[in-house]
Design a protein around this motif. Structure first.
Motif, PDB file in Angstrom:
ATOM      1  N   TYR A   1       0.842  -1.194   0.000  1.00 49.52           N
ATOM      2  CA  TYR A   1       0.000   0.000   0.000  1.00 49.52           C
ATOM      3  C   TYR A   1       0.878   1.244   0.000  1.00 49.52           C
ATOM      4  N   VAL A   2       0.569   2.154  -0.900  1.00 49.77           N
ATOM      5  CA  VAL A   2       1.203   3.478  -0.929  1.00 49.77           C
ATOM      6  C   VAL A   2       0.071   4.486  -1.077  1.00 49.77           C
ATOM      7  N   ASP A   3       0.026   5.468  -0.175  1.00 52.24           N
ATOM      8  CA  ASP A   3      -1.001   6.495  -0.247  1.00 52.24           C
ATOM      9  C   ASP A   3      -1.024   7.113  -1.647  1.00 52.24           C
ATOM     10  N   GLU A   4      -2.236   7.408  -2.118  1.00 55.54           N
ATOM     11  CA  GLU A   4      -2.398   7.924  -3.473  1.00 55.54           C
ATOM     12  C   GLU A   4      -1.526   9.151  -3.744  1.00 55.54           C
ATOM     13  N   SER A   5      -1.369  10.015  -2.753  1.00 55.08           N
ATOM     14  CA  SER A   5      -0.579  11.244  -2.944  1.00 55.08           C
ATOM     15  C   SER A   5       0.912  10.964  -3.099  1.00 55.08           C
ATOM     16  N   LEU A   6       1.349   9.749  -2.749  1.00 56.96           N
ATOM     17  CA  LEU A   6       2.767   9.397  -2.802  1.00 56.96           C
ATOM     18  C   LEU A   6       3.114   8.476  -3.970  1.00 56.96           C
ATOM     19  N   ARG A   7       2.121   8.052  -4.706  1.00 56.12           N
ATOM     20  CA  ARG A   7       2.357   7.089  -5.783  1.00 56.12           C
ATOM     21  C   ARG A   7       3.191   7.701  -6.888  1.00 56.12           C
ATOM     22  N   GLY A   8       3.933   6.853  -7.592  1.00 51.52           N
ATOM     23  CA  GLY A   8       4.761   7.302  -8.699  1.00 51.52           C
ATOM     24  C   GLY A   8       6.128   7.801  -8.272  1.00 51.52           C
ATOM     25  N   GLN A   9       6.453   7.652  -6.995  1.00 56.39           N
ATOM     26  CA  GLN A   9       7.736   8.126  -6.477  1.00 56.39           C
ATOM     27  C   GLN A   9       8.712   6.985  -6.184  1.00 56.39           C
ATOM     28  N   GLY A  10       8.295   5.751  -6.490  1.00 53.16           N
ATOM     29  CA  GLY A  10       9.184   4.613  -6.297  1.00 53.16           C
ATOM     30  C   GLY A  10       9.175   4.012  -4.902  1.00 53.16           C
ATOM     31  N   LEU A  11       8.221   4.423  -4.053  1.00 50.32           N
ATOM     32  CA  LEU A  11       8.196   3.896  -2.686  1.00 50.32           C
ATOM     33  C   LEU A  11       7.901   2.397  -2.657  1.00 50.32           C
TER      34      LEU A  11
END
Length: 95
Positions: free
Chosen positions: A40-50
């Protein structure tokens, strides 16, 4: 993104990004086996490679612990498939 610090909580069976809403959970269904179940990665953090960094940390831990890997999580299955040459030796027969 700046340097990410990842915490491994073995009691909660989870890897998480410190200070961010991002986690990878797992189970230990059998001796010597780890099943990565949910990313799970919060929607606001997606696309950052977490998620990729969580996957790398979790798979490095599995290798260090000499665990066979299963991937119930669709993201983890796709990540391992994309990087099969690097992780094929870890995969459990059921993966």
């Amino acid at each position: 993104m700046s340097e990410v610090r990842i915490n491994h909580d073995s009691e909660e069976q989870m890897f998480s990004v410190i200070g961010q809403d991002a986690e990878l959970t797992y189970a230990r269904p059998a001796d010597g086996v780890v099943d990565f179940q949910h990313t799970y990665v919060d929607e606001s953090l997606r696309g950052q490679g977490l998620a990729e960094q969580l996957a790398q940390a979790a798979l490095a831990w599995a290798r260090q612990e000499k665990l066979r890997v299963r991937t119930s999580c669709r993201f983890m299955q796709a990540y391992v498939d994309r990087n099969r040459a690097e992780y094929a030796d870890l995969l459990d027969q059921l993966a």
